[in-house]
Design a protein around this motif. Sequence first.
Motif, PDB file in Angstrom:
ATOM      1  N   UNK A 141      24.785-100.110  85.927  1.00 53.17           N
ATOM      2  CA  UNK A 141      23.904-101.180  86.383  1.00 53.17           C
ATOM      3  C   UNK A 141      22.528-100.590  86.694  1.00 53.17           C
ATOM      4  N   UNK A 142      21.477-101.358  86.519  1.00 56.89           N
ATOM      5  CA  UNK A 142      20.135-100.838  86.846  1.00 56.89           C
ATOM      6  C   UNK A 142      20.010-100.367  88.283  1.00 56.89           C
ATOM      7  N   UNK A 143      20.808-100.921  89.188  1.00 56.66           N
ATOM      8  CA  UNK A 143      20.732-100.491  90.587  1.00 56.66           C
ATOM      9  C   UNK A 143      21.277 -99.084  90.789  1.00 56.66           C
ATOM     10  N   UNK A 144      22.046 -98.561  89.823  1.00 55.87           N
ATOM     11  CA  UNK A 144      22.563 -97.200  89.937  1.00 55.87           C
ATOM     12  C   UNK A 144      21.489 -96.153  89.656  1.00 55.87           C
ATOM     13  N   UNK A 145      20.508 -96.465  88.837  1.00 53.17           N
ATOM     14  CA  UNK A 145      19.467 -95.517  88.476  1.00 53.17           C
ATOM     15  C   UNK A 145      18.817 -95.922  87.172  1.00 53.17           C
ATOM     16  N   UNK A 146      17.617 -95.429  86.957  1.00 57.34           N
ATOM     17  CA  UNK A 146      16.888 -95.815  85.749  1.00 57.34           C
ATOM     18  C   UNK A 146      17.498 -95.174  84.508  1.00 57.34           C
ATOM     19  N   UNK A 147      17.814 -93.877  84.586  1.00 59.27           N
ATOM     20  CA  UNK A 147      18.378 -93.169  83.436  1.00 59.27           C
ATOM     21  C   UNK A 147      19.899 -93.266  83.491  1.00 59.27           C
ATOM     22  N   UNK A 148      20.545 -93.980  82.588  1.00 53.91           N
ATOM     23  CA  UNK A 148      22.014 -94.146  82.682  1.00 53.91           C
ATOM     24  C   UNK A 148      22.787 -92.855  82.514  1.00 53.91           C
ATOM     25  N   UNK A 149      22.213 -91.823  81.865  1.00 54.38           N
ATOM     26  CA  UNK A 149      22.947 -90.600  81.565  1.00 54.38           C
ATOM     27  C   UNK A 149      22.595 -89.443  82.488  1.00 54.38           C
ATOM     28  N   UNK A 150      21.763 -89.672  83.484  1.00 50.03           N
ATOM     29  CA  UNK A 150      21.448 -88.597  84.419  1.00 50.03           C
ATOM     30  C   UNK A 150      22.628 -88.372  85.361  1.00 50.03           C
ATOM     31  N   UNK A 151      22.720 -87.159  85.909  1.00 51.05           N
ATOM     32  CA  UNK A 151      23.848 -86.820  86.775  1.00 51.05           C
ATOM     33  C   UNK A 151      23.868 -87.691  88.028  1.00 51.05           C
ATOM     34  N   UNK A 152      22.699 -87.949  88.603  1.00 53.44           N
ATOM     35  CA  UNK A 152      22.641 -88.773  89.816  1.00 53.44           C
ATOM     36  C   UNK A 152      23.075 -90.207  89.539  1.00 53.44           C
ATOM     37  N   UNK A 153      22.655 -90.754  88.371  1.00 51.40           N
ATOM     38  CA  UNK A 153      23.042 -92.128  88.038  1.00 51.40           C
ATOM     39  C   UNK A 153      24.529 -92.228  87.740  1.00 51.40           C
ATOM     40  N   UNK A 154      25.075 -91.241  87.028  1.00 50.47           N
ATOM     41  CA  UNK A 154      26.513 -91.260  86.725  1.00 50.47           C
ATOM     42  C   UNK A 154      27.334 -91.178  88.005  1.00 50.47           C
ATOM     43  N   UNK A 155      26.884 -90.355  88.956  1.00 50.13           N
ATOM     44  CA  UNK A 155      27.607 -90.276  90.230  1.00 50.13           C
ATOM     45  C   UNK A 155      27.517 -91.597  90.978  1.00 50.13           C
ATOM     46  N   UNK A 156      26.330 -92.223  90.974  1.00 52.23           N
ATOM     47  CA  UNK A 156      26.191 -93.508  91.665  1.00 52.23           C
ATOM     48  C   UNK A 156      27.098 -94.564  91.056  1.00 52.23           C
ATOM     49  N   UNK A 157      27.209 -94.577  89.723  1.00 54.63           N
ATOM     50  CA  UNK A 157      28.104 -95.542  89.070  1.00 54.63           C
ATOM     51  C   UNK A 157      29.555 -95.266  89.424  1.00 54.63           C
ATOM     52  N   UNK A 158      29.934 -93.976  89.436  1.00 60.74           N
ATOM     53  CA  UNK A 158      31.314 -93.621  89.772  1.00 60.74           C
ATOM     54  C   UNK A 158      31.648 -93.971  91.212  1.00 60.74           C
ATOM     55  N   UNK A 159      30.720 -93.713  92.134  1.00 61.14           N
ATOM     56  CA  UNK A 159      30.956 -94.044  93.547  1.00 61.14           C
ATOM     57  C   UNK A 159      31.100 -95.553  93.717  1.00 61.14           C
ATOM     58  N   UNK A 160      30.248 -96.331  93.058  1.00 58.28           N
ATOM     59  CA  UNK A 160      30.352 -97.795  93.134  1.00 58.28           C
ATOM     60  C   UNK A 160      31.670 -98.280  92.538  1.00 58.28           C
ATOM     61  N   UNK A 161      32.101 -97.655  91.459  1.00 60.52           N
ATOM     62  CA  UNK A 161      33.374 -98.043  90.835  1.00 60.52           C
ATOM     63  C   UNK A 161      34.539 -97.871  91.792  1.00 60.52           C
ATOM     64  N   UNK A 162      34.623 -96.709  92.468  1.00 62.20           N
ATOM     65  CA  UNK A 162      35.735 -96.459  93.388  1.00 62.20           C
ATOM     66  C   UNK A 162      35.652 -97.358  94.614  1.00 62.20           C
ATOM     67  N   UNK A 163      34.440 -97.646  95.078  1.00 65.60           N
ATOM     68  CA  UNK A 163      34.290 -98.495  96.254  1.00 65.60           C
ATOM     69  C   UNK A 163      34.686 -99.939  95.941  1.00 65.60           C
ATOM     70  N   UNK A 164      34.343-100.428  94.758  1.00 69.30           N
ATOM     71  CA  UNK A 164      34.648-101.808  94.406  1.00 69.30           C
ATOM     72  C   UNK A 164      36.059-101.989  93.861  1.00 69.30           C
ATOM     73  N   UNK A 165      36.713-100.906  93.430  1.00 62.70           N
ATOM     74  CA  UNK A 165      38.061-101.018  92.858  1.00 62.70           C
ATOM     75  C   UNK A 165      39.151-100.689  93.867  1.00 62.70           C
ATOM     76  N   UNK A 166      38.916 -99.655  94.703  1.00 66.95           N
ATOM     77  CA  UNK A 166      39.954 -99.199  95.641  1.00 66.95           C
ATOM     78  C   UNK A 166      39.485 -99.186  97.090  1.00 66.95           C
ATOM     79  N   UNK A 167      38.247 -99.607  97.375  1.00 65.88           N
ATOM     80  CA  UNK A 167      37.674 -99.474  98.712  1.00 65.88           C
ATOM     81  C   UNK A 167      37.689 -98.013  99.145  1.00 65.88           C
ATOM     82  N   UNK A 168      37.354 -97.122  98.211  1.00 68.21           N
ATOM     83  CA  UNK A 168      37.374 -95.681  98.424  1.00 68.21           C
ATOM     84  C   UNK A 168      35.936 -95.159  98.349  1.00 68.21           C
ATOM     85  N   UNK A 169      35.485 -94.555  99.426  1.00 73.40           N
ATOM     86  CA  UNK A 169      34.106 -94.081  99.510  1.00 73.40           C
ATOM     87  C   UNK A 169      34.082 -92.562  99.336  1.00 73.40           C
TER      88      UNK A 169
END
Length: 531
Positions: A141-169
């Motif tokens: 999502x654009x809210x994760x970061x401008x560059x979809x393939x950067x390490x920071x953006x990939x981590x933000x997407x992964x963290x959001x995925x776990x939080x929204x799927x398992x309530x795991x932070x």
Amino acid sequence: PKSAAVAPIAQKLAQPNSTPVPTWVTQLAQCSAGFFGQVDRPLLDLINRHPKLPLSKQLVKATFLFAGHIASDTFPMDLPTTITPNNEELERTPHPSTDGPTVRVLVMSGGVQPSDHLLNRHHWLLCTDGVTHWLPGANWLPSDGEDPLSEATLKATAVRCLRETFSLDLHHCKFHRFLDICYAGEDGLRKDTIVMVPEIWTQSELPLPVSKLVRKEEVLVPKVVTESVPLTEEELAEQHKAMEAAIETQRARAQQTIPGERESAHATRMVELEDRLSELRNRISSQTTRAVKKQTTVSKVITKELSRPLPVPLAKMLSLKGETEGELEVRFVAATYEELLRLEFGRKVFNALKVYTAKREQEATLLNRKRKLMQEDSQAYKVAMEERQVKIQKRQEKKRKLSASAADLKSKSMRESERAEQELIREEERRQLSSSDEEEIPMPKLKQRQTKSEIDEESLAAFKFFDYNRPVVSGSIRRTECLAVLHSMGTCCQREIQSLPVPASELFYYRPLCSFQVADENMEIDASETK
């Protein structure tokens, strides 16, 4: 007296392990043990490397980002139990679709039995609906970061995925980019899936709870309701007619005389009947509506379970039978992680086979040195026993001479002063001899030269990893399984190994290759003597 015999030495020497090493094992140790250098693998290469692994029809290529790395430097081999499912519900958060990559997350956890095989101890957190399994993931999502393939953006997407799927932070965890999978979409455009692995085992409070994902929907459900409908004039007239007929019938029945009934009692009963009939007439006359059942629909909010968390061992993921895209991806990622473990333990197997001959030579040198020391100890023990026996004989001879001289002194004729002087000398010799008798001549001790068996636990664990095709660890590996190490190290592909005319019944017992005799503390051998 007769001299005591020297105590014989009966120390059994520990012989070096005489288990013969098969020729093909020696040839295996001479192969190249370098890591494969190929990172990007097209579909044909994947099919050749994993001929029995079903792959997605949309798979184009895969990029292995762990090539050239050591598994134990990144992922611990003994994982703690990091997650535990609970019964809490987490409502799904809808997001619009984007053109960015899809991020899948591998959440690892350990098994409950440390004695199990490594493939049964390593668990992954999967999503399941009771029928199929898939890896938790989310689109960029654009809210994760401008560059979809950067390490920071990939981590933000992964963290959001776990939080929204398992309530795991896990935003404090470090994430590793493990695998990139390229798919061809139905529209011909490229679709990338990036697999991330968080270091969840570094969290302070373990295990962490994970929730199930639900969706609340408002749906229309059928319901039968009862409504009141006004009566028409015809229905009212019919109702009044039926009421009067019923009243007349009851009045006619009541007017019939009862044998033995008095007139006063009959009159009273008729008055009571008229009261009841009047009440009935009023009640029926007041009913101007009738109840009608009607089928309708009402709005209701229901909770639908979308997925629940399920820790699955790696061995079970490799044997999934489903043909959905999610399960095909799970099996493919599990096979790549198993290959990472094969790289790790295959390297250790190669190293163990390479140094096996040198260690056996070192062990033989140690045992030869032990044998030489035992011979020297035996000779020294024999000399000490002989010296002790000589001392005993000298003491006994001195006693005998002292007794003989005392008898001669009595038989000889000499003056009293000389006799007294000689007796004092004999008494002093007798006292010294008596004190020497009290001093026990020490028994010489034979040195104990011992060796101890030392097991190379690291090499033994590496061999055990390839010994998992049976219900229990048997301590042996079939030749075909050991040749699969070649496949792990990238020397040849699985198809070439399967085509080799190798007898499947030939077993290779690997434990003797990991057990060696080493010097104990009392060996008194310099390390340089055994090299």
